[in-house]
Design a protein around this motif. Structure first.
Motif, short mmCIF file in Angstrom:
data_model
loop_
_atom_site.label_atom_id
_atom_site.label_comp_id
_atom_site.label_asym_id
_atom_site.label_seq_id
_atom_site.Cartn_x
_atom_site.Cartn_y
_atom_site.Cartn_z
N ARG A 26 36.72 41.37 28.55
CA ARG A 26 35.39 41.17 29.13
C ARG A 26 34.94 42.37 29.94
N LEU A 27 35.86 42.96 30.71
CA LEU A 27 35.51 44.14 31.49
C LEU A 27 35.17 45.33 30.59
N GLU A 28 35.94 45.51 29.52
CA GLU A 28 35.65 46.59 28.58
C GLU A 28 34.29 46.39 27.93
N ASP A 29 33.99 45.16 27.54
CA ASP A 29 32.70 44.85 26.94
C ASP A 29 31.57 45.11 27.93
N ALA A 30 31.77 44.72 29.18
CA ALA A 30 30.75 44.96 30.21
C ALA A 30 30.54 46.45 30.42
N ALA A 31 31.62 47.23 30.39
CA ALA A 31 31.50 48.68 30.57
C ALA A 31 30.71 49.30 29.42
N ASP A 32 30.89 48.75 28.22
CA ASP A 32 30.17 49.28 27.06
C ASP A 32 28.68 48.99 27.11
N ARG A 33 28.31 47.92 27.79
CA ARG A 33 26.88 47.56 27.87
C ARG A 33 26.47 47.27 29.31
N ILE A 34 26.81 48.20 30.18
CA ILE A 34 26.60 48.04 31.62
C ILE A 34 25.13 47.77 31.98
N ALA A 35 24.20 48.34 31.25
CA ALA A 35 22.78 48.14 31.56
C ALA A 35 22.33 46.71 31.25
N ASP A 36 23.04 46.02 30.35
CA ASP A 36 22.63 44.68 29.93
C ASP A 36 23.30 43.56 30.74
N ILE A 37 24.31 43.89 31.52
CA ILE A 37 25.08 42.87 32.27
C ILE A 37 24.38 42.56 33.58
N SER A 38 24.31 41.31 33.92
CA SER A 38 23.68 40.96 35.20
C SER A 38 24.65 41.28 36.34
N ARG A 39 24.07 41.52 37.49
CA ARG A 39 24.89 41.83 38.67
C ARG A 39 25.84 40.68 38.99
N ALA A 40 25.38 39.45 38.87
CA ALA A 40 26.21 38.28 39.17
C ALA A 40 27.40 38.19 38.21
N ASP A 41 27.15 38.41 36.91
CA ASP A 41 28.25 38.37 35.94
C ASP A 41 29.27 39.46 36.21
N LEU A 42 28.78 40.65 36.54
CA LEU A 42 29.67 41.76 36.85
C LEU A 42 30.51 41.45 38.10
N GLN A 43 29.88 40.86 39.10
CA GLN A 43 30.60 40.47 40.32
C GLN A 43 31.71 39.49 40.00
N ILE A 44 31.43 38.51 39.19
CA ILE A 44 32.43 37.51 38.82
C ILE A 44 33.61 38.17 38.10
N MET A 45 33.30 39.03 37.14
CA MET A 45 34.38 39.71 36.39
C MET A 45 35.22 40.59 37.30
N LEU A 46 34.58 41.32 38.20
CA LEU A 46 35.33 42.19 39.10
C LEU A 46 36.19 41.38 40.07
N ARG A 47 35.69 40.26 40.54
CA ARG A 47 36.49 39.41 41.42
C ARG A 47 37.70 38.83 40.68
N ARG A 48 37.51 38.42 39.44
CA ARG A 48 38.63 37.91 38.64
C ARG A 48 39.67 39.00 38.41
N ALA A 49 39.20 40.21 38.11
CA ALA A 49 40.12 41.33 37.89
C ALA A 49 40.90 41.64 39.17
N ALA A 50 40.22 41.64 40.30
CA ALA A 50 40.89 41.90 41.58
C ALA A 50 41.93 40.83 41.87
N LEU A 51 41.61 39.59 41.59
CA LEU A 51 42.56 38.49 41.81
C LEU A 51 43.79 38.64 40.93
N ARG A 52 43.58 38.99 39.67
CA ARG A 52 44.72 39.21 38.76
C ARG A 52 45.59 40.37 39.23
#
Length: 96
Positions: A9-35
């Motif tokens: 999911r993070l790789e996909d978001a990086a590939d289309r960073i302009a299309d990802i909402s800030r809230a979705d990106l925040q959720i993914m980054l928080r999950r990655a940090a937790l892992r």
């Protein structure tokens, strides 16, 4: 089919960073940090932690790298990995 993991999911978001909402990106980054925070959570007794810390310092490795090294060495010594055999007539290129 299993759902995509956090890394995908993070790789996909990086590939289309302009299309990802800030809230979705925040959720993914928080999950990655937790892992990441939970990834190295192997706890040992105090005496083992002290010996591990000393060994890591001697080897110039991190605690987690030292644990990986110890486990790999133990698995190799106890033949949990396949043993590569050389036949007597085979080439060894100067090593055995």
């Amino acid at each position: 089919m299993s759902p995509p993991d956090t890394a995908t999911r993070l790789e996909d978001a990086a590939d289309r960073i302009a299309d990802i909402s800030r809230a979705d990106l925040q959720i993914m980054l928080r999950r990655a940090a937790l892992r990441l925070r939970n990834a190295g959570a192997v706890s040992m007794e105090d005496d083992v932690e002290e010996a591990l810390r000393d060994l890591a310092g001697e080897l110039g490795m991190t605690r987690n790298d030292t644990i990986r090294f110890i486990v790999r060495e133990w698995m190799e010594m106890n033949t949990y990995f396949p043993v590569h055999t050389l036949d007597e007539d085979g080439e060894v290129d100067g090593t055995a």
